[in-house]
Design an enzyme around this catalytic site. Structure first.
Site, PDB file in Angstrom:
ATOM      1  N   HIS A 164     -98.740  -9.234  94.202  1.00 28.70           N
ATOM      2  CA  HIS A 164     -98.976  -7.974  93.485  1.00 28.70           C
ATOM      3  C   HIS A 164    -100.440  -7.555  93.463  1.00 28.70           C
ATOM      4  O   HIS A 164    -100.755  -6.422  93.130  1.00 28.70           O
ATOM      5  CB  HIS A 164     -98.455  -8.093  92.044  1.00 28.70           C
ATOM      6  CG  HIS A 164     -96.968  -8.167  91.959  1.00 28.70           C
ATOM      7  ND1 HIS A 164     -96.197  -7.115  91.555  1.00 28.70           N
ATOM      8  CD2 HIS A 164     -96.098  -9.151  92.274  1.00 28.70           C
ATOM      9  CE1 HIS A 164     -94.920  -7.454  91.603  1.00 28.70           C
ATOM     10  NE2 HIS A 164     -94.832  -8.693  92.031  1.00 28.70           N
ATOM     11  N   ASP A 373    -107.928  -2.942  92.766  1.00 30.65           N
ATOM     12  CA  ASP A 373    -106.615  -3.016  92.126  1.00 30.65           C
ATOM     13  C   ASP A 373    -105.556  -3.104  93.219  1.00 30.65           C
ATOM     14  O   ASP A 373    -105.639  -2.367  94.207  1.00 30.65           O
ATOM     15  CB  ASP A 373    -106.390  -1.742  91.284  1.00 30.65           C
ATOM     16  CG  ASP A 373    -105.591  -1.998  90.015  1.00 30.65           C
ATOM     17  OD1 ASP A 373    -104.766  -2.927  90.020  1.00 30.65           O
ATOM     18  OD2 ASP A 373    -105.785  -1.254  89.030  1.00 30.65           O
TER      19      ASP A 373
HETATM   20  C1  GDG Z   1    -100.668  -5.917  88.545  1.00 29.84           C
HETATM   21  C2  GDG Z   1    -101.732  -5.492  89.576  1.00 29.84           C
HETATM   22  C3  GDG Z   1    -100.157  -3.746  90.421  1.00 29.84           C
HETATM   23  C4  GDG Z   1    -100.192  -0.895  79.988  1.00 29.84           C
HETATM   24  N1  GDG Z   1    -100.480  -0.763  78.694  1.00 29.84           N
HETATM   25  C5  GDG Z   1     -99.294  -0.608  78.064  1.00 29.84           C
HETATM   26  C6  GDG Z   1     -98.267  -0.637  79.007  1.00 29.84           C
HETATM   27  N2  GDG Z   1     -98.854  -0.820  80.188  1.00 29.84           N
HETATM   28  C7  GDG Z   1     -98.125  -0.874  81.464  1.00 29.84           C
HETATM   29  C8  GDG Z   1     -98.416   0.339  82.312  1.00 29.84           C
HETATM   30  C9  GDG Z   1     -98.127  -0.186  83.710  1.00 29.84           C
HETATM   31  C10 GDG Z   1     -98.480  -1.672  83.586  1.00 29.84           C
HETATM   32  O1  GDG Z   1     -98.525  -1.991  82.205  1.00 29.84           O
HETATM   33  C11 GDG Z   1     -99.843  -1.965  84.177  1.00 29.84           C
HETATM   34  O2  GDG Z   1     -99.725  -1.989  85.561  1.00 29.84           O
HETATM   35  P1  GDG Z   1    -100.961  -1.784  86.532  1.00 29.84           P
HETATM   36  O3  GDG Z   1    -100.415  -1.629  87.899  1.00 29.84           O
HETATM   37  O4  GDG Z   1    -101.732  -0.606  86.079  1.00 29.84           O
HETATM   38  O5  GDG Z   1    -101.880  -3.073  86.366  1.00 29.84           O
HETATM   39  P2  GDG Z   1    -101.713  -4.695  86.233  1.00 29.84           P
HETATM   40  O6  GDG Z   1    -101.185  -5.070  84.904  1.00 29.84           O
HETATM   41  O7  GDG Z   1    -103.064  -5.232  86.549  1.00 29.84           O
HETATM   42  O8  GDG Z   1    -100.640  -5.129  87.357  1.00 29.84           O
HETATM   43  C12 GDG Z   1    -101.571  -4.013  89.900  1.00 29.84           C
HETATM   44  C13 GDG Z   1     -99.120  -4.308  89.470  1.00 29.84           C
HETATM   45  O9  GDG Z   1     -99.370  -5.703  89.191  1.00 29.84           O
HETATM   46  C14 GDG Z   1     -97.705  -4.198  90.057  1.00 29.84           C
HETATM   47  O10 GDG Z   1     -97.604  -4.795  91.307  1.00 29.84           O
HETATM   48  O11 GDG Z   1     -99.981  -2.346  90.502  1.00 29.84           O
HETATM   49  O12 GDG Z   1    -102.514  -3.630  90.878  1.00 29.84           O
HETATM   50  O13 GDG Z   1    -103.032  -5.770  89.089  1.00 29.84           O
HETATM   51  O14 GDG Z   1     -96.782  -0.080  84.015  1.00 29.84           O
HETATM   52  O15 GDG Z   1     -97.596   1.397  81.910  1.00 29.84           O
HETATM   53  N3  GDG Z   1     -96.978  -0.468  78.715  1.00 29.84           N
HETATM   54  C15 GDG Z   1     -96.649  -0.284  77.404  1.00 29.84           C
HETATM   55  N4  GDG Z   1     -97.602  -0.272  76.424  1.00 29.84           N
HETATM   56  C16 GDG Z   1     -98.917  -0.412  76.697  1.00 29.84           C
HETATM   57  O16 GDG Z   1     -99.750  -0.373  75.793  1.00 29.84           O
HETATM   58  N5  GDG Z   1     -95.363  -0.114  77.070  1.00 29.84           N
END
Ligand code: GDG
Length: 464
Positions: A164, A373
């Site tokens: 990921h 990222d």
């Molecule tokens: C890793 C990789 C890759 C965040 N705050 C809240 C919340 N979130 C959710 C968001 C989003 C997820 O968490 C975060 O996903 P990201 O992709 O932005 O980042 P990482 O956590 O670092 O994820 C990344 C991912 O894996 C998938 O392969 O894209 O690059 O680093 O969905 O919405 N959700 C809720 N409350 C929050 O306060 N409900």
């Protein structure tokens, strides 16, 4: 080893559930929010699936159980393993190393030993649960040794692996004292998936140069005649459900309420990130602070809402970052704010999905500026929620999502002046220009959603 119960097995560091401890002493499990679970649920149900992962409490042994029709197989971790395998090798070594060394990775031999031991435990659990010739899909950087360990135990299985996070350039990967073991662990899989073609290319080159296997295009040829495919499968989101949520009357009302509570400014800018040093919060907030200070954006016109979700709070680098951002936001608000107008509203908290959707709806400009990222799902979620083709997305070139979301206002997050100019451009763009960009991006996110992603990977993994 006797063949187990499941035809389709997911192996991930965490089980897709959280536990609630009720006042009456009982406990209940709740499916944790996330695209991966919802994308795999139908496959799991159809194929008779099992999910192997840690349940989140150290030193506790739990029996396999069923939740929402999916068989969950908890893996035990000791307190020391949480420190060494999870906080240590996974998040103190691999995480910074794979994100372009934006923070210095630490190399400790005890952490590595713990990583090997825990990966072995996950592999054994998968070997016990999988039926003969079953498909096993291993997830992410915490479990890179599992594919080879599992193949050793169960050569009959089809094994897939998906990373990921980014797979780093070879020059950085070579720092890792255990680089060869990681590469050999991964090529235990039949299919190794990455977010971007660049990650797959880095991996293939390393396998050729460091392990000495022949490669051609996306294929790796092993001396025993087996082949491994390594290529990109960019992950996505459940676009339809985000769009639907965003269209609900409750979310629309809540978005209005949010804007009102900010004083109904002309422009609301928004950042939502796990509080992580890869996400580029510091430079982004500095850029915005400077725009206010030099008068490019009048302080009464705009508010920057930054939500930082608590993350890895026991790891020292994350504690330092939290204090840094607290200080930075306090400093900017004190310097350029005035009574009744705080330019940055900062919350260190996590919110339910409905509130996330309301925030996406309330924001005129979404600012996603990671230093590196894998993909960044927040950018895609914002796009999915802008069903009326409004709003601007400012997106770092160094997020995986930049490869697909070409109509975003792309920035180099290290270039503060460039970022200032782009923030200004996005803030001042005409509705027509914004709609043109958003329409194309929405098509990308809707056409290639999380179901399409899971389907493509599983399809590529199935035996021909
Ligand atoms: C890793 C990789 C890759 C965040 N705050 C809240 C919340 N979130 C959710 C968001 C989003 C997820 O968490 C975060 O996903 P990201 O992709 O932005 O980042 P990482 O956590 O670092 O994820 C990344 C991912 O894996 C998938 O392969 O894209 O690059 O680093 O969905 O919405 N959700 C809720 N409350 C929050 O306060 N409900």
């Amino acid at each position: 080893m006797a063949a187990g119960l499941a035809n389709f097995v997911v192996v991930a560091n965490r089980l897709p559930v959280d536990r609630d401890f009720n006042p009456d002493g009982t406990t209940t499990w709740r499916t944790s929010p996330g695209g991966l679970v919802s994308a795999l649920e139908p496959v799991m149900r159809r194929k008779g699936g099992a999910w192997i992962g840690w349940h989140g409490a150290a030193d506790e042994r739990l029996r396999p159980f069923e939740h929402d029709g999916i068989r969950l197989v908890p893996v035990r971790l000791s307190t020391q393993e949480v420190v060494e395998y999870y906080e240590g090798f996974s998040n103190g070594t691999l995480w910074p190393l794979y994100h372009d060394v934006v923070a210095p990775p630490q190399f400790h031999r005890e952490w590595w030993d713990s990583y090997v031991a825990v990966n072995q435990r996950f592999a054994k659990a998968a070997a016990r649960v999988a039926k003969r010739k079953a498909t096993v899909w291993v997830q992410d950087y915490q479990l890179q040794l599992v594919p080879a360990m599992l193949r050793e135990l169960r050569p009959d299985l089809r094994i897939g692996f998906f990373l990921h996070i980014p797979f780093p350039p070879t020059e950085l990967f070579q720092q890792l004292p255990w680089r060869r073991q990681i590469l050999e662990g991964l090529i235990g899989a039949d299919l190794v998936g990455f977010q971007l073609p660049g990650g797959a290319a880095n991996f293939i080159r390393l396998v050729r140069d460091r392990v000495g296997h022949k490669t051609k295009g996306s294929m790796i040829f092993l001396p025993d005649g087996r082949t491994v495919e390594a290529r990109a499968f960019p992950i996505s989101i459940d676009a339809k459900s985000f769009e639907k949520l965003a269209q609900s009357a409750e979310v629309e009302a809540r978005a209005k309420e949010l804007r009102a509570s900010l004083g109904n400014p002309k422009t609301v800018l928004l950042g939502i990130d796990r509080l992580d040093y890869t996400k580029g919060l510091r430079l982004r907030l500095r850029a915005f602070g400077e725009l206010i200070r030099d008068g490019s954006i009048p302080v009464d016109d705009s508010v920057f809402v930054q939500v930082a979700t608590p993350s890895r709070e026991r790891v020292e680098q994350y504690r330092i970052l939290r204090a840094d951002i607290d200080r930075l936001v306090g400093g900017i608000n004190a310097d350029v704010g005035r009574i009744g107008a705080q330019p940055i509203t900062y919350v260190h908290a996590s919110f339910p999905r409905e509130e996330m959707a309301a925030l996406y709806r309330a924001a005129d400009v979404m600012v996603v500026t990671p230093l590196r990222d894998g993909m960044n799902l927040v950018a895609k979620e914002y796009v999915a929620c802008r069903f009326d083709d409004t709003g601007a997305l400012v997106l770092s070139e160094f997020a995986g999502a930049a490869a697909e979301l070409k109509q975003a206002y792309q920035v180099n997050p290290y270039d503060i002046n460039g970022m200032k100019a782009t923030l200004l451009e996005a803030t001042q763009a005409s509705p027509r220009e914004l709609a043109r960009r958003m329409r194309t991006m929405r098509r990308v996110v809707t056409d290639h959603d999380i179901d399409a992603w899971a389907h493509e990977f599983i399809q590529a993994l199935s035996p021909r």
